[in-house]
Enzyme design. Structure first.
Site: not given
Ligand code: AMP
Length: 286
Positions: A34-35, A37, A61, A151, A153-154, A180, A189
């Protein structure tokens, strides 16, 4: 965009680029892009000569009762998006490729030295950060990047990885990029896909509550943090939501704070229906 499912040829190709002094930026993801990423990928594109993205839904995980099996895997859509962003390399390994039979080494933060992986999400998801640290270390060894992008976000994940980079002498720069959100304020998410229309509406209360806390701690006559936290927790009751945690913590140690300080992080995890959502905000008190 070159797509690799095996680590050896990717490693060889990236090593050649490194020798030609190309800067390599790396964005690890679990896909269902998504945006959020894409914002990391765009930053990586601006700052490096070559951008590598990985898509790997990492089984280690996820807890036994969590959503590993049903986690969305829209592969061809993800590939399209990455091509559009002009990503150079996509690494999509299988579980077998990442975890060879008999693998026995995992990366763990010592709880005697730091409680970072034992609080917040670490408390509700035992083993989660061990899985994250292990897979991230493995991916970093395959890609050998100059810079990596995560991000906010985490937030906890980013801090835990930053600590590992320092502790294990990784020569990698880490960038943490802003959260974002959609128009309503909901943090993007991959798990938002699980939400019904009503649940999505109910999920907006999470960001609204974080904003309320931000305001409350910035008031000139600050009420105590524990009073603010209990009011915030009460705000999240009902509406098909079940609060996992809401804490105000130190940005570095992630320890819960009793008193307000110059910089704090408010972190929250909340179930909306069966979907567990997380969000956070950095507070700089005036
Ligand atoms: P994930 O695919 O959920 O493991 O996320 C991959 C990366 O994208 C991680 O570093 C997340 O923190 C980041 N990420 C996920 N959602 C967002 C968001 N809404 N805004 C910014 N970064 C994000």
């Amino acid at each position: 965009m070159k797509v690799y499912s095996r680590q050896k040829p990717l490693r060889a190709e990236l090593e050649r680029l490194r020798q030609r002094k190309k800067k390599i930026g790396f964005v690890p993801t679990m896909g269902a892009l998504h945006e959020g990423h894409l914002s990391l990928i765009r930053k990586a594109k601006r700052e490096n000569d070559v951008v590598v993205v990985s898509i790997f839904v990492n089984p280690t995980q996820f807890g036994p009762k969590e959503d590993f099996k049903k986690y969305p895997r829209p592969q061809s859509r993800d590939k399209q998006l990455l091509k559009k962003e002009k990503v150079d390399f996509l690494f999509m390994p299988s579980v077998k490729e990442m975890y060879s039979e008999g693998y026995s080494t995992i990366v763990t933060m010592d709880a005697k030295l730091s409680s970072m992986t034992k609080v917040l999400c670490g408390k509700s998801r035992p083993g989660h950060f061990e899985g994250v640290l292990t897979v991230v270390a493995k991916l970093f060894n395959v890609v050998n990047p100059h810079r990596v992008y995560f991000g906010q976000k985490d937030y906890q994940q980013a801090m835990v990885i930053r600590q590992m980079l320092a502790d294990l002498n990784f020569d990698i720069q880490m960038r943490v990029c802003p959260i974002v959100r959609d128009n309503g304020g909901l943090a993007l998410s991959s798990r938002n896909k699980y939400l019904s229309v009503a649940q999505r509406k109910s999920a907006l209360a999470i960001h609204e509550t974080l904003r309320w806390v931000k305001k409350a701690v910035s008031r000139p006559r600050k009420p105590s943090l524990s009073a603010i936290k209990s009011q915030a927790r009460a705000r999240l009751k009902g509406g098909g939501r079940r609060l996992d945690y809401l804490e105000i913590v130190d940005p570095e140690s992630l320890k819960p704070l009793k008193r307000a300080q110059a910089k704090m992080v408010i972190a929250c995890a909340c179930f909306v229906g069966k979907t567990r959502l997380i969000d956070n905000a950095i507070i700089r008190a005036k």
